[in-house]
Scaffold this motif. Structure first.
Motif, PDB file in Angstrom:
ATOM      1  N   MET A 285       0.881  -0.963  -0.177  1.00  9.48           N
ATOM      2  CA  MET A 285      -0.350   0.330   0.006  1.00  9.48           C
ATOM      3  C   MET A 285       0.866   1.146  -0.299  1.00  9.48           C
ATOM      4  SD  MET A 285      -2.882  -0.683   0.242  1.00  9.48           S
ATOM      5  CE  MET A 285      -4.417  -2.795  -0.162  1.00  9.48           C
ATOM      6  N   SER A 286       0.570   2.349  -0.212  1.00  9.32           N
ATOM      7  CA  SER A 286       1.133   3.524  -0.665  1.00  9.32           C
ATOM      8  C   SER A 286       1.323   4.327   0.617  1.00  9.32           C
ATOM      9  CB  SER A 286       0.415   4.664  -1.506  1.00  9.32           C
ATOM     10  OG  SER A 286      -0.181   4.504  -2.802  1.00  9.32           O
ATOM     11  N   ASP A 287       2.497   5.279   1.188  1.00  9.77           N
ATOM     12  CA  ASP A 287       2.506   5.814   2.175  1.00  9.77           C
ATOM     13  C   ASP A 287       2.433   6.886   2.259  1.00  9.77           C
ATOM     14  OD1 ASP A 287       4.251   6.076   4.889  1.00  9.77           O
ATOM     15  OD2 ASP A 287       6.479   6.746   3.861  1.00  9.77           O
ATOM     16  N   PHE A 288       1.884   7.689   3.199  1.00 12.57           N
ATOM     17  CA  PHE A 288       0.851   8.411   3.503  1.00 12.57           C
ATOM     18  C   PHE A 288       1.616   9.477   4.621  1.00 12.57           C
ATOM     19  CE2 PHE A 288      -2.887   7.272   0.855  1.00 12.57           C
ATOM     20  CZ  PHE A 288      -2.251   5.829   1.591  1.00 12.57           C
ATOM     21  N   PRO A 289       3.069  10.009   3.724  1.00  8.95           N
ATOM     22  CA  PRO A 289       3.224  10.882   4.946  1.00  8.95           C
ATOM     23  C   PRO A 289       3.079  11.739   5.827  1.00  8.95           C
ATOM     24  CG  PRO A 289       3.702  11.940   3.324  1.00  8.95           C
ATOM     25  CD  PRO A 289       2.928  10.644   2.626  1.00  8.95           C
ATOM     26  N   GLU A 290       1.703  12.939   5.577  1.00  7.68           N
ATOM     27  CA  GLU A 290       1.110  13.287   6.047  1.00  7.68           C
ATOM     28  C   GLU A 290      -0.078  12.656   6.853  1.00  7.68           C
ATOM     29  OE1 GLU A 290      -1.510  16.277   3.052  1.00  7.68           O
ATOM     30  OE2 GLU A 290       0.476  16.299   1.920  1.00  7.68           O
ATOM     31  N   LEU A 291      -0.038  11.244   7.148  1.00  6.05           N
ATOM     32  CA  LEU A 291      -0.437  10.683   7.926  1.00  6.05           C
ATOM     33  C   LEU A 291      -0.582   9.329   8.147  1.00  6.05           C
ATOM     34  CD1 LEU A 291      -4.412  11.067   6.010  1.00  6.05           C
ATOM     35  CD2 LEU A 291      -3.630  12.058   8.613  1.00  6.05           C
ATOM     36  N   SER A 292       0.671   9.377   9.217  1.00  2.66           N
ATOM     37  CA  SER A 292       1.806   8.080   9.150  1.00  2.66           C
ATOM     38  C   SER A 292       1.075   7.101  10.071  1.00  2.66           C
ATOM     39  CB  SER A 292       3.035   8.847   9.922  1.00  2.66           C
ATOM     40  OG  SER A 292       2.738   9.502  10.957  1.00  2.66           O
ATOM     41  N   GLY A 293      -0.032   7.906  10.221  1.00  2.43           N
ATOM     42  CA  GLY A 293      -1.024   5.980  11.015  1.00  2.43           C
ATOM     43  C   GLY A 293      -1.705   5.760  10.205  1.00  2.43           C
TER      44      GLY A 293
ATOM     45  N   PRO B 217     -12.476  -1.283  17.765  1.00  2.00           N
ATOM     46  CA  PRO B 217     -11.698  -2.555  16.852  1.00  2.00           C
ATOM     47  C   PRO B 217     -11.231  -1.395  15.759  1.00  2.00           C
ATOM     48  CG  PRO B 217     -13.617  -3.088  16.689  1.00  2.00           C
ATOM     49  CD  PRO B 217     -13.921  -2.201  18.262  1.00  2.00           C
ATOM     50  N   ARG B 218      -9.761  -1.970  15.358  1.00  2.00           N
ATOM     51  CA  ARG B 218      -9.287  -1.677  13.684  1.00  2.00           C
ATOM     52  C   ARG B 218      -9.627  -2.507  12.820  1.00  2.00           C
ATOM     53  NH1 ARG B 218      -5.900  -3.797  10.137  1.00  2.00           N
ATOM     54  NH2 ARG B 218      -5.278  -1.934   8.280  1.00  2.00           N
ATOM     55  N   GLN B 219     -10.508  -3.227  12.725  1.00  5.17           N
ATOM     56  CA  GLN B 219     -10.826  -4.255  12.078  1.00  5.17           C
ATOM     57  C   GLN B 219     -11.656  -5.783  12.928  1.00  5.17           C
ATOM     58  OE1 GLN B 219      -8.479  -6.572   9.049  1.00  5.17           O
ATOM     59  NE2 GLN B 219      -9.609  -6.479   8.252  1.00  5.17           N
ATOM     60  N   ARG B 220     -12.974  -5.602  12.128  1.00  2.24           N
ATOM     61  CA  ARG B 220     -13.992  -6.873  12.920  1.00  2.24           C
ATOM     62  C   ARG B 220     -14.873  -7.744  11.602  1.00  2.24           C
ATOM     63  NH1 ARG B 220     -17.325  -3.595  15.718  1.00  2.24           N
ATOM     64  NH2 ARG B 220     -19.413  -3.817  14.117  1.00  2.24           N
ATOM     65  N   GLY B 221     -13.869  -8.213  11.012  1.00  4.40           N
ATOM     66  CA  GLY B 221     -14.762  -8.734  10.205  1.00  4.40           C
ATOM     67  C   GLY B 221     -14.876  -8.627   9.267  1.00  4.40           C
ATOM     68  N   ARG B 222     -15.482  -7.915   7.511  1.00  4.22           N
ATOM     69  CA  ARG B 222     -14.891  -7.128   6.486  1.00  4.22           C
ATOM     70  C   ARG B 222     -15.376  -5.687   7.058  1.00  4.22           C
ATOM     71  NH1 ARG B 222     -17.924  -9.687   1.815  1.00  4.22           N
ATOM     72  NH2 ARG B 222     -19.986 -10.126   3.235  1.00  4.22           N
ATOM     73  N   ILE B 223     -15.769  -5.516   8.116  1.00  3.63           N
ATOM     74  CA  ILE B 223     -15.204  -3.755   8.884  1.00  3.63           C
ATOM     75  C   ILE B 223     -13.783  -3.325   8.823  1.00  3.63           C
ATOM     76  CG2 ILE B 223     -16.010  -2.121   9.992  1.00  3.63           C
ATOM     77  CD1 ILE B 223     -18.460  -4.163  10.938  1.00  3.63           C
ATOM     78  N   LEU B 224     -13.008  -2.704   8.134  1.00  2.48           N
ATOM     79  CA  LEU B 224     -12.224  -2.242   7.974  1.00  2.48           C
ATOM     80  C   LEU B 224     -12.094  -1.032   8.673  1.00  2.48           C
ATOM     81  CD1 LEU B 224      -9.053  -3.329   8.113  1.00  2.48           C
ATOM     82  CD2 LEU B 224      -8.760  -2.163   6.011  1.00  2.48           C
ATOM     83  N   ARG B 225     -10.974  -0.374   9.405  1.00  5.77           N
ATOM     84  CA  ARG B 225     -10.958   1.376   9.847  1.00  5.77           C
ATOM     85  C   ARG B 225      -9.861   2.354   9.806  1.00  5.77           C
ATOM     86  NH1 ARG B 225     -14.040  -0.492  13.263  1.00  5.77           N
ATOM     87  NH2 ARG B 225     -16.256  -0.853  13.448  1.00  5.77           N
ATOM     88  N   PRO B 226      -9.118   2.155   8.122  1.00  5.21           N
ATOM     89  CA  PRO B 226      -7.573   2.838   8.171  1.00  5.21           C
ATOM     90  C   PRO B 226      -7.305   4.103   8.750  1.00  5.21           C
ATOM     91  CG  PRO B 226      -8.845   2.501   6.500  1.00  5.21           C
ATOM     92  CD  PRO B 226     -10.199   2.269   7.521  1.00  5.21           C
ATOM     93  N   LEU B 227      -7.919   4.766   9.490  1.00  7.54           N
ATOM     94  CA  LEU B 227      -8.051   5.545   9.992  1.00  7.54           C
ATOM     95  C   LEU B 227      -7.253   6.201  12.126  1.00  7.54           C
ATOM     96  CD1 LEU B 227      -9.472   8.367   8.093  1.00  7.54           C
ATOM     97  CD2 LEU B 227      -7.629   7.854   7.980  1.00  7.54           C
TER      98      LEU B 227
END
Length: 454
Positions: free
Chosen positions: A1-9, A151-161
């Motif tokens: 995946m791409s790196d996001f320097p302004e959003l390192s998290g 949770p960051r991930q639960r099943g098919r739900i993902l929270r990247p931020l």
């Protein structure tokens, strides 16, 4: 995946490599940043669908937000899906808060947009959301799971931020010149979360400016402990559940923390929702000493001959009506409804369709609005597939030999005021499978409580 320097998290690992990427898109700063980052991370826009829910709560402002989201989708060349619903009315029907009802409606809508077995739902929850959730749960009184936050991930739900702060998100928007809308209700103190956000968080940041990051680290540590506890509880249950009932011997030997977790998992699997610590402690007392106790959702826990079990009480006296989408839904009466979307087998035009093969399946193209799962009402009439005769449900239940004691508890699916499906009878004629059907929805209704008594 791409790196996001302004959003390192930001962390997009875990996205499905196939299937639809459903983005929960409100048009606010957080979901705008999520979409912008995803466009870089995903490479292709063909898989992305912006999913927007107009909850019917903010009048003209909500319509403005919907128009903005639709316009953004057009500009970026991605698909757009919108659900209109009256969350306030649904919340009153369900007897839950508007916030809880809105969340359930959103996630069911997102699930309905996924392909079977593939795809990812992405939501824009960020670090401040996580910290607020932890504080809200702590103030109300909570278990270990409540202190784990979102949770960051639960099943098919993902929270990247989830490791990104609100401040970083706003800075990202400013740096990129990204337009977004602001929900005015977030600026008021009407809701509990807003009071935490507007009053409490600023005071805590005076003590630690990096509050969200610090609380995020705490949440991750606690989640590791919760995952371990869940795993041990599942091991206990795998060897202690017999014919749907829980043997109390292994419970007595277990550590109290493990015992409560095992009871929680067992009861939730039986369809009991809204469990609090006091409910679990009552259930534990029953499991160890015998007797019975009341639980949320019209359930009773009992223990006899060293077997603990839960059952729904007075089910036939309690009606319900709740929105449902593709996927699994635990209904208020303890039954489990599964709507499974799948390709329709090739059918030759003009060929007579065997209605028995599709008795419990309907044409996906007929899903033109929100589906409601409900119990029967006086005056309900139904046209069974293949029969072209409309009859009252009472008469149909008699024909199908459904016991009178179970009729008030049978599950109906309704769309646009029409009954689509009736448990024990099948699909209605207007929604039947035809040679033109490309995708069907198979309906399954199970009752784990009755299965456990078999």
């Amino acid at each position: 995946m791409s790196d996001f320097p302004e959003l390192s998290g930001a962390d997009f690992s875990g996205i499905s490599q196939r299937g639809t990427l459903v983005v929960g898109f409100s048009g606010g700063a957080d979901s705008t940043v999520l979409l912008h980052c995803l466009l870089e991370a995903a490479g292709s826009r063909d898989r992305i669908v912006l999913a927007h829910v107009n909850h019917g709560l903010r009048g003209a402002e909500a319509d403005r937000d919907e128009a903005f989201c639709r316009e953004q989708a057009g500009k970026l060349g991605v698909r757009f899906a919108c659900l209109h619903t009256d969350v306030k009315a649904l919340a009153q029907q369900e007897g839950v808060s508007v916030e809880v009802c809105g969340r359930e409606v959103r996630y069911r809508f997102f699930e309905s947009l996924l392909e079977e077995g593939e795809g990812t739902i992405l939501t824009a929850h960020h670090g401040d959301d996580n910290a607020e959730t932890m504080l809200m749960n702590l103030v109300r009184g909570t278990s270990l799971l409540g202190l784990c936050g979102i949770p960051r991930q639960r099943g098919r739900i993902l929270r990247p931020l989830l490791r990104v702060s609100r401040e970083e998100i706003e800075q990202y928007c400013a740096a990129r010149g990204l337009a977004y809308v602001t929900d005015s209700s977030n600026l008021t103190d009407e809701y509990g979360r807003n009071r935490i956000r507007n009053r409490v968080m600023p005071l805590l940041r005076e003590e630690n400016p990096r509050l969200s990051e610090a609380m995020g680290r705490t949440a991750e540590s606690l989640r590791l402990l919760q995952e371990y506890l869940d795993g041990e509880a599942e091991k206990l249950l795998s060897g202690a559940v017999r014919d749907g009932k829980l043997e109390t011997g292994p419970l007595r030997q277990a550590h109290p923390a493990l015992r409560l977790e095992a009871l929680k998992l067992y009861l939730e699997d039986r369809g009991c929702r809204g469990l609090e610590k006091r409910h679990l402690e009552s259930a534990q007392s029953v499991a160890l000493r015998g007797g019975r106790c009341s639980l949320p959702g019209g359930f009773t826990a009992e223990c006899a001959q060293n077997l603990f079990f839960a059952s729904a009480r007075d089910q036939g006296q309690t009606g319900f009506s709740i929105p449902v989408f593709v996927g699994k839904t635990v209904l208020p009466n303890g039954k489990i409804l599964i709507l499974e979307k799948k390709p329709c087998p090739d059918l030759e035009n003009g060929r007579k369709i065997n209605n028995l093969l599709f008795k419990n399946s309907f044409d996906y193209a007929t899903m033109t609005g929100v589906f409601l799962a409900r119990t029967r009402r006086e005056g309900d009439r139904f046209t069974p597939v293949g029969r072209r005769v409309t009859k009252g449900l009472k008469q149909l239940f008699q024909e199908q030999r459904v016991p009178a004691s179970q009729r008030e508890n049978m599950v109906l699916l309704e769309c646009g005021g029409q009954i689509v499906f009736c448990e024990g009878v099948g699909v209605a004629e207007p929604f039947r499978i035809t040679p033109r059907t490309e995708t069907l929805v198979a309906v399954t209704v199970s009752n784990p409580l009755q299965e456990g008594k078999a």
